[in-house]
Design an enzyme around this catalytic site. Sequence first.
Site, PDB file in Angstrom:
ATOM      1  NE  ARG A  37      -3.388  -0.076   2.805  1.00 48.20           N
ATOM      2  CZ  ARG A  37      -4.022  -0.350   3.922  1.00 48.20           C
ATOM      3  NH1 ARG A  37      -4.049   0.539   4.906  1.00 48.20           N
ATOM      4  NH2 ARG A  37      -4.641  -1.512   4.076  1.00 48.20           N
ATOM      5  CG  HIS A  83      -6.954  -1.594  -5.683  1.00 45.70           C
ATOM      6  ND1 HIS A  83      -5.694  -1.924  -5.237  1.00 45.70           N
ATOM      7  CD2 HIS A  83      -7.355  -0.545  -4.918  1.00 45.70           C
ATOM      8  CE1 HIS A  83      -5.349  -1.105  -4.275  1.00 45.70           C
ATOM      9  NE2 HIS A  83      -6.345  -0.268  -4.042  1.00 45.70           N
ATOM     10  CE1 TYR A 127     -22.501  14.520 -13.897  1.00 45.21           C
ATOM     11  CE2 TYR A 127     -21.417  14.678 -11.762  1.00 45.21           C
ATOM     12  CZ  TYR A 127     -22.572  14.626 -12.519  1.00 45.21           C
ATOM     13  OH  TYR A 127     -23.794  14.683 -11.904  1.00 45.21           O
TER      14      TYR A 127
END
Length: 750
Positions: A37, A83, A127
């Site tokens: 991570r 993921h 968007y």
Amino acid sequence: MGKRTPPPEPAEVHEVMLRDALEERYLAYALSTITGRALPDARDGLKPVHRRILYGMRLLNLNPTAVPKKSAKIVGDVMGSFHPHGDQAIYDAMVRLAQNFSSRYPLVDGQGNFGNIDGDNPAAYRYTEARMTDVARLLLEGIDEDGVEFKPTYDSTAKEPVVLPGGFPNLLANGAQGIAVGMATSIPPHNAAELCDAALHLIDKPDAKSKSLLKWVKGPDFPTGGIVVDSKESIAEAYVTGRGSFRVRAKWEQEEGARGTWVVVITEIPYLVQKSRLVEKIAELLNEKKLPLVGDVRDESAEDVRLVIEPKSRAVDPELLMESLFRLSELESRIPLNLNVLIKGRIPKVVGLAECLREWLDHLRDVLIRRSNYRKEQIEHRLEVLGGFLIAYLNIDKVIKIIRTEDEPKPVLIKTFKLTEVQAEAILNMRLRNLRKLEEMEIRGEDKELRAELKGIKGILASEAEQWTKVGEQVRKVRDMFGSKTPLGKRRTQFADAPEHDLAAIEEAFVEREPVTVVISEKGWVRTLKGHVADLSGLTFKTDDKLDHAFFAETTSKLLAFGTNGKFYSLDVAKLPGGRGHGEPIRMFIDLDQDAAIVSTFINKGGRKFLIASGEGQGFIVNEDDCVGNTRKGKQVLNVEVPNEARAIAVVAGDRVAVIGTNHKMVIFPLDQVPEMARGRGVRLQKYLKAELSDVAVFDAKEGLSWKDSAGRDQSMTTKELSDWNGNRADAGRLAHGLPKSNKFGKAVE
């Protein structure tokens, strides 16, 4: 009711110490955080989430020339396939890869609102659209040619790359930040062309040290520009050890206006600083009157940064104005360097610049070898197929007859023409329409080209020198793509030495200049009154305390306090308490010894000389500038040992010295008999048997000696009237008739 079924017998139980269980589980969590991570891989410079985003985009064919696709599609595919974490975390990571003010070389080409330098949030992923950039394409180049190892995904339904081929020095070029368990990483962005030049030097000289690479890698290159004001020595130390920091300042210029006016225009701000937050902070400082040199601030930015700072007046020094802003705002920030990376994808380690680039180069060589072996196998397979095609072409009629007449033509073909399984399969899978293309010259031409390519590949695989030559060619190609003449490759961050300014002038620039009156009581309580107040009769003091003395000053003034321990202490008037109440003890602002007291407090004007003396009658002349200290502990000037103490101080303004003791005896002698020193015990000024020095004064022989009596009235004697007390330094003196019984001249330093 039916009979209840008894519970099943418990499985075998193992007793484990709670401490051991916690340690084991927390260690597993820490390792997964570090490797999966927070820390980037030294080879491709990516964390798993970034690697999965780029690989997911590649599977969607989102190449630099492709039509962008909705970010929601990309995030959904990455989350579902690779993921299994929050969609917002994936989108946030992708947004950062697309922001040209966060990434020096963006890996994602974003279409739509992806946030801005003001700190505004990007639009929702439904968007926006995205595709890869050329930099991302370089990182993925060769992934289909067995360039890297693959591993199963979290649900084992597919495979994902362990690391990307990494044909771009992404770790240092784009940098990284991350916090793991017990460790962190912070890598600022750098210039890719400079990194490539340093890497090429490493290829030529594998044992080169980090310090030698600084010939090419000057320092970080932030996407937002700015100026690094660290010394070359501290920069070198950071890159050698892998730990350090960089002091980055905003870039500014003075812009002239009409009628002699001017403004400061800031065109570049430090890395990771939000512009809107920066402007708000400066406005807050203005409202709190902490920036007395600044008149106003406004943001005139469009696509480029343009912050306008107006001075309070045209007489303000722009350098001092900016220095005050650098000290109090994020126009100057410190960017840390902590080159903590995963070596070989497994081992966290803090490395220097040379080792960091060496990891990248070694990875490029490993990828080259894997791709070469992959291509070698492809060529050998094709040559085998071409050999079968040539046999089929030369015996086309017989081949057709076997295929038409035999139930199992494959073993017959193998036996008849001594073919391999691969060759026989290729002939059988050949379409009829391709028979016309089976021309001997074309087959032999392709065979010849492939054999030449195979020879070259074998040469590369057999020679380490050839491998490094190929890696060097790859690095040079990247350097040329992002050279200093290209818009993306041109260096943005500059280097300069921080300008040196007078510390007193800088500190004065932080305080608004206003007149005040400093009031000091007999017991050492101090306060300030706004303005220059002449009438202090209305002031109140604590019980058994009263006014000792007061003087006019300004908020930018500094006070000097002379203690009985022979030390001088510096105090800022701006830090003294206001007029309400009784003030605070001077001891609150300085580290005055418990058994010491203040002899005199006055404004530091600079350039004057003082005569200071101890109770034993010793003293000397000291320059006022030698009395100024920078710490609360003060500066030792007059050396005294208990029970002796500093007793008197007088401004040197004349050519005669008058010394009076507690025995009411006074002696007057020429000033030139007293030496000037910076520190010491001094020389004897007056001789005593059982008395001590009480006070000193310096006066001009032409004007005579003046003092204040017990009622505060001015008294004086001419030189002629003082003739009975004339003598030499260290004389015992004579009784001082006509002088105050307090044995004080009553002339305070102002």
